[in-house]
Scaffold this motif. Structure first.
Motif, PDB file in Angstrom:
ATOM      1  N   THR A  94       0.862  -1.175   0.000  1.00  0.00           N
ATOM      2  CA  THR A  94       0.000   0.000   0.000  1.00  0.00           C
ATOM      3  C   THR A  94       0.899   1.226   0.000  1.00  0.00           C
ATOM      4  OG1 THR A  94      -0.104   0.280   2.409  1.00  0.00           O
ATOM      5  CG2 THR A  94      -1.653  -1.294   1.409  1.00  0.00           C
ATOM      6  N   THR A  95       0.299   2.391  -0.112  1.00  0.00           N
ATOM      7  CA  THR A  95       1.090   3.621  -0.111  1.00  0.00           C
ATOM      8  C   THR A  95       1.695   3.890   1.258  1.00  0.00           C
ATOM      9  OG1 THR A  95      -0.914   4.886   0.360  1.00  0.00           O
ATOM     10  CG2 THR A  95      -0.257   4.678  -1.960  1.00  0.00           C
ATOM     11  N   ARG A  96       1.125   3.259   2.292  1.00  0.00           N
ATOM     12  CA  ARG A  96       1.585   3.537   3.653  1.00  0.00           C
ATOM     13  C   ARG A  96       2.512   2.467   4.226  1.00  0.00           C
ATOM     14  NH1 ARG A  96      -1.016   7.494   6.514  1.00  0.00           N
ATOM     15  NH2 ARG A  96      -2.763   8.517   5.477  1.00  0.00           N
ATOM     16  N   GLN A  97       2.314   1.212   3.825  1.00  0.00           N
ATOM     17  CA  GLN A  97       3.101   0.167   4.455  1.00  0.00           C
ATOM     18  C   GLN A  97       3.190  -1.069   3.573  1.00  0.00           C
ATOM     19  OE1 GLN A  97       1.238  -1.224   8.050  1.00  0.00           O
ATOM     20  NE2 GLN A  97      -0.702  -1.668   7.076  1.00  0.00           N
ATOM     21  N   LEU A  98       4.108  -1.941   3.952  1.00  0.00           N
ATOM     22  CA  LEU A  98       4.251  -3.252   3.346  1.00  0.00           C
ATOM     23  C   LEU A  98       3.863  -4.284   4.387  1.00  0.00           C
ATOM     24  CD1 LEU A  98       7.746  -2.816   1.665  1.00  0.00           C
ATOM     25  CD2 LEU A  98       5.536  -2.731   0.535  1.00  0.00           C
ATOM     26  N   ARG A  99       3.113  -5.272   3.962  1.00  0.00           N
ATOM     27  CA  ARG A  99       2.693  -6.315   4.883  1.00  0.00           C
ATOM     28  C   ARG A  99       2.925  -7.660   4.226  1.00  0.00           C
ATOM     29  NH1 ARG A  99      -3.179  -5.720   7.202  1.00  0.00           N
ATOM     30  NH2 ARG A  99      -2.121  -3.941   8.152  1.00  0.00           N
ATOM     31  N   LEU A 100       3.552  -8.575   4.953  1.00  0.00           N
ATOM     32  CA  LEU A 100       3.793  -9.903   4.422  1.00  0.00           C
ATOM     33  C   LEU A 100       2.501 -10.698   4.364  1.00  0.00           C
ATOM     34  CD1 LEU A 100       7.104 -10.950   6.227  1.00  0.00           C
ATOM     35  CD2 LEU A 100       6.837 -10.168   3.886  1.00  0.00           C
ATOM     36  N   SER A 101       2.313 -11.405   3.263  1.00  0.00           N
ATOM     37  CA  SER A 101       1.200 -12.334   3.161  1.00  0.00           C
ATOM     38  C   SER A 101       1.549 -13.592   3.939  1.00  0.00           C
ATOM     39  CB  SER A 101       0.941 -12.680   1.693  1.00  0.00           C
ATOM     40  OG  SER A 101       2.056 -13.378   1.159  1.00  0.00           O
ATOM     41  N   GLU A 102       0.602 -14.525   4.033  1.00  0.00           N
ATOM     42  CA  GLU A 102       0.893 -15.773   4.742  1.00  0.00           C
ATOM     43  C   GLU A 102       2.044 -16.537   4.077  1.00  0.00           C
ATOM     44  OE1 GLU A 102      -1.418 -19.768   6.406  1.00  0.00           O
ATOM     45  OE2 GLU A 102      -2.541 -18.143   5.457  1.00  0.00           O
ATOM     46  N   PRO A 103       2.043 -16.702   2.720  1.00  0.00           N
ATOM     47  CA  PRO A 103       3.221 -17.319   2.102  1.00  0.00           C
ATOM     48  C   PRO A 103       4.480 -16.490   2.298  1.00  0.00           C
ATOM     49  CG  PRO A 103       1.357 -17.305   0.579  1.00  0.00           C
ATOM     50  CD  PRO A 103       0.981 -16.445   1.736  1.00  0.00           C
ATOM     51  N   GLY A 104       4.318 -15.149   2.352  1.00  0.00           N
ATOM     52  CA  GLY A 104       5.475 -14.284   2.551  1.00  0.00           C
ATOM     53  C   GLY A 104       6.133 -14.478   3.897  1.00  0.00           C
ATOM     54  N   ILE A 105       5.313 -14.734   4.939  1.00  0.00           N
ATOM     55  CA  ILE A 105       5.861 -14.962   6.279  1.00  0.00           C
ATOM     56  C   ILE A 105       6.729 -16.213   6.290  1.00  0.00           C
ATOM     57  CG2 ILE A 105       5.252 -15.539   8.658  1.00  0.00           C
ATOM     58  CD1 ILE A 105       2.762 -13.771   8.304  1.00  0.00           C
ATOM     59  N   GLU A 106       6.231 -17.270   5.639  1.00  0.00           N
ATOM     60  CA  GLU A 106       7.000 -18.514   5.600  1.00  0.00           C
ATOM     61  C   GLU A 106       8.255 -18.360   4.742  1.00  0.00           C
ATOM     62  OE1 GLU A 106       6.328 -23.288   4.756  1.00  0.00           O
ATOM     63  OE2 GLU A 106       4.621 -21.914   4.901  1.00  0.00           O
ATOM     64  N   ALA A 107       8.112 -17.660   3.609  1.00  0.00           N
ATOM     65  CA  ALA A 107       9.275 -17.441   2.750  1.00  0.00           C
ATOM     66  C   ALA A 107      10.320 -16.592   3.462  1.00  0.00           C
ATOM     67  CB  ALA A 107       8.845 -16.763   1.448  1.00  0.00           C
ATOM     68  N   PHE A 108       9.865 -15.613   4.238  1.00  0.00           N
ATOM     69  CA  PHE A 108      10.775 -14.752   4.995  1.00  0.00           C
ATOM     70  C   PHE A 108      11.638 -15.587   5.934  1.00  0.00           C
ATOM     71  CE2 PHE A 108      11.559 -12.497   9.001  1.00  0.00           C
ATOM     72  CZ  PHE A 108      12.281 -11.408   8.552  1.00  0.00           C
ATOM     73  N   ALA A 109      11.012 -16.543   6.648  1.00  0.00           N
ATOM     74  CA  ALA A 109      11.762 -17.375   7.590  1.00  0.00           C
ATOM     75  C   ALA A 109      12.823 -18.193   6.867  1.00  0.00           C
ATOM     76  CB  ALA A 109      10.803 -18.291   8.351  1.00  0.00           C
ATOM     77  N   HIS A 110      12.473 -18.754   5.713  1.00  0.00           N
ATOM     78  CA  HIS A 110      13.440 -19.567   4.971  1.00  0.00           C
ATOM     79  C   HIS A 110      14.569 -18.709   4.399  1.00  0.00           C
ATOM     80  CE1 HIS A 110      11.264 -23.258   5.418  1.00  0.00           C
ATOM     81  NE2 HIS A 110      10.172 -22.779   4.839  1.00  0.00           N
ATOM     82  N   CYS A 111      14.221 -17.521   3.909  1.00  0.00           N
ATOM     83  CA  CYS A 111      15.260 -16.629   3.372  1.00  0.00           C
ATOM     84  C   CYS A 111      16.215 -16.181   4.468  1.00  0.00           C
ATOM     85  CB  CYS A 111      14.619 -15.416   2.697  1.00  0.00           C
ATOM     86  SG  CYS A 111      13.791 -15.777   1.135  1.00  0.00           S
ATOM     87  N   ARG A 112      15.658 -15.943   5.655  1.00  0.00           N
ATOM     88  CA  ARG A 112      16.506 -15.539   6.784  1.00  0.00           C
ATOM     89  C   ARG A 112      17.493 -16.644   7.129  1.00  0.00           C
ATOM     90  NH1 ARG A 112      13.036 -14.408  11.783  1.00  0.00           N
ATOM     91  NH2 ARG A 112      13.067 -16.673  11.856  1.00  0.00           N
ATOM     92  N   ASP A 113      17.023 -17.899   7.155  1.00  0.00           N
ATOM     93  CA  ASP A 113      17.917 -19.021   7.442  1.00  0.00           C
ATOM     94  C   ASP A 113      18.973 -19.169   6.348  1.00  0.00           C
ATOM     95  OD1 ASP A 113      16.544 -19.573   9.734  1.00  0.00           O
ATOM     96  OD2 ASP A 113      15.341 -21.191   8.877  1.00  0.00           O
ATOM     97  N   LEU A 114      18.566 -18.918   5.087  1.00  0.00           N
ATOM     98  CA  LEU A 114      19.499 -19.037   3.971  1.00  0.00           C
ATOM     99  C   LEU A 114      20.633 -18.022   4.108  1.00  0.00           C
ATOM    100  CD1 LEU A 114      20.095 -20.358   1.174  1.00  0.00           C
ATOM    101  CD2 LEU A 114      18.792 -18.479   0.162  1.00  0.00           C
ATOM    102  N   VAL A 115      20.273 -16.777   4.433  1.00  0.00           N
ATOM    103  CA  VAL A 115      21.289 -15.734   4.583  1.00  0.00           C
ATOM    104  C   VAL A 115      22.172 -16.025   5.795  1.00  0.00           C
ATOM    105  CG1 VAL A 115      21.635 -13.288   5.089  1.00  0.00           C
ATOM    106  CG2 VAL A 115      19.962 -13.975   3.368  1.00  0.00           C
ATOM    107  N   ALA A 116      21.560 -16.520   6.881  1.00  0.00           N
ATOM    108  CA  ALA A 116      22.364 -16.870   8.058  1.00  0.00           C
ATOM    109  C   ALA A 116      23.373 -17.961   7.725  1.00  0.00           C
ATOM    110  CB  ALA A 116      21.445 -17.328   9.190  1.00  0.00           C
ATOM    111  N   ALA A 117      22.934 -18.930   6.922  1.00  0.00           N
ATOM    112  CA  ALA A 117      23.848 -19.998   6.517  1.00  0.00           C
ATOM    113  C   ALA A 117      24.970 -19.452   5.652  1.00  0.00           C
ATOM    114  CB  ALA A 117      23.076 -21.083   5.759  1.00  0.00           C
TER     115      ALA A 117
END
Length: 305
Positions: free
Chosen positions: A58-81
Motif C-alpha cells: 500500500t502507499t503507507r506500508q508493506l505487509r507480508l502475506s501468509e506465504p510471505g511470512i513462511e518465505a521470509f523465515a526460509h530466506c533468513r535461514d538461507l542468509v544466516a547460513a
C-alpha cells in the motif's frame, strides 16, 4: 524448481529479505546499492517464480502475506547460513574474533551486564563488544543486533530466549527515614508514608502484598514519582520515602547498609517482576563469538542466582 532456477533467484531472495526486515523498498535499496524500483522488480520476479504474492503493498506500508511470512523465515535461514559459511574459519580458531552487538535496558546494562562484559573482554581479546543501551524493545533481526536482553515474563515468539536471571522489585527505605517517620509493620502502614513509584501506568501506585492467605492492596502516594530506577534509589538514599527499586539496582546500597528492606516478610507482587532473557534469532549457524558470550553471561548469572 531446478537447481539452475534456484540459483537465479538467490539475489531476489536476499532483496526480499531486506525489504521485509526494513519494511521499506527505499531503505533496502539503499543498503543493497540499487534503486527502489529495482528492488521492487526483484521482489516481483521472486513472486512470479514462486507463483504466490509475498507482500501486500500500500502507499503507507508493506505487509507480508501468509506465504510471505513462511518465505521470509526460509530466506533468513538461507542468509544466516551464507554468513556462517563466510565465517567458517572462525569456527575452528582457538579464540573467537569479531564484534558482537548487544542491547540491554539502561539499569540492567549498567548494574548487571557491564561488569560481566568487562570480564568477557579481558578473557576474549579478539572479540569486541558494541553495547546498545535502550529501554525500548529492540528487534534483533530488523536492527541487526546479535543479542538482546529483555526483562519480561513473556518472551516473544520466533526468537530463542535463554533465561539469565530473575528480576524482582524491592521495597526499601533509608534507616534515618524510618527512624523519623516510624517503622512499617503492615502494608497499610504505607498509607502514612511517602512512596516512590514509577508512574508510567495508572496502576503503578497500586501495590499488592501477600502473606499466607492474606492479600492486601494498597494505593500509595508520594511526593516524588520517577520512571528511572536509579533516580528512585537516589531519592530513597536521600530520605524522601519508601521506594520500589529493582533488586539489581538496590543490591550495593543494601549490602552497604545504606538502605534496608521494607515489609520483607511479605511477598511484594509489584509490576515489572519477571525474568531477564537473552534473545537471539533461531538458526543452526551461530558463530563462535556469539556462542561464547551467551555461555559467559548465562553461566555467570546462574552462579549468582
Amino acid at each position: 524448481m531446478g537447481t539452475n532456477a534456484f540459483l537465479k533467484i538467490l539475489p531476489e531472495m536476499v532483496t526480499f529479505l531486506r525489504v521485509a526486515e526494513l519494511g521499506s523498498f527505499s531503505a533496502a535499496a539503499s543498503e543493497l546499492g540499487m534503486t527502489p524500483s529495482a528492488a521492487s522488480r526483484q521482489v516481483t520476479r521472486l513472486e512470479k517464480e514462486l507463483g504466490v504474492q509475498l507482500m501486500q503493498r500500500t502507499t503507507r506500508q508493506l505487509r507480508l502475506s501468509e506465504p510471505g511470512i513462511e518465505a521470509f523465515a526460509h530466506c533468513r535461514d538461507l542468509v544466516a547460513a551464507a554468513q556462517a559459511t563466510m565465517q567458517v574459519a572462525q569456527q575452528f580458531v582457538n579464540e573467537p574474533r569479531g564484534q558482537v552487538r548487544v542491547s540491554a535496558p539502561k539499569a540492567f546494562a549498567r548494574h548487571v551486564l557491564h561488569p560481566l562484559l568487562m570480564a568477557f573482554l579481558e578473557r576474549y581479546p579478539n572479540v569486541d563488544i558494541q553495547l546498545i543501551v535502550a529501554d525500548r524493545d529492540i528487534d534483533p533481526i530488523r536492527e541487526g543486533v546479535d543479542l538482546v536482553v529483555r526483562l519480561t515474563s513473556d518472551p516473544p515468539q520466533g526468537l530463542v530466549a535463554r533465561p539469565l536471571t530473575a528480576v524482582r522489585q524491592l521495597l526499601c527505605a533509608a534507616p534515618r527515614y524510618l527512624k523519623e517517620k516510624g517503622a512499617i509493620g503492615h502494608p497499610r502502614d504505607l498509607l502514612a508514608h511517602s512512596c516512590l513509584y514509577l508512574g508510567e501506568q495508572e496502576r503503578d501506585n497500586r501495590w499488592r502484598f501477600c502473606k499466607g492467605d492474606e492479600v492486601v492492596d494498597v494505593i500509595v502516594q508520594g511526593r516524588y514519582v520517577a520512571n528511572h530506577s536509579e533516580i528512585r534509589l537516589d531519592a530513597v538514599l536521600g530520605g524522601l520515602g519508601v521506594g520500589c527499586v529493582p533488586d539489581f539496582v538496590a543490591r550495593d546500597a543494601l549490602d552497604g547498609g545504606l538502605i534496608v528492606p521494607v515489609l520483607g516478610d511479605w511477598a511484594f507482587q509489584a509490576n515489572y517482576h519477571g525474568q531477564a532473557y537473552l534473545l537471539f534469532p533461531s538458526n543452526s549457524f551461530m558463530v563462535s563469538k556469539c556462542r561464547v558470550l551467551i555461555d559467559h553471561l548465562t553461566s555467570a548469572l546462574q552462579r549468582k542466582d
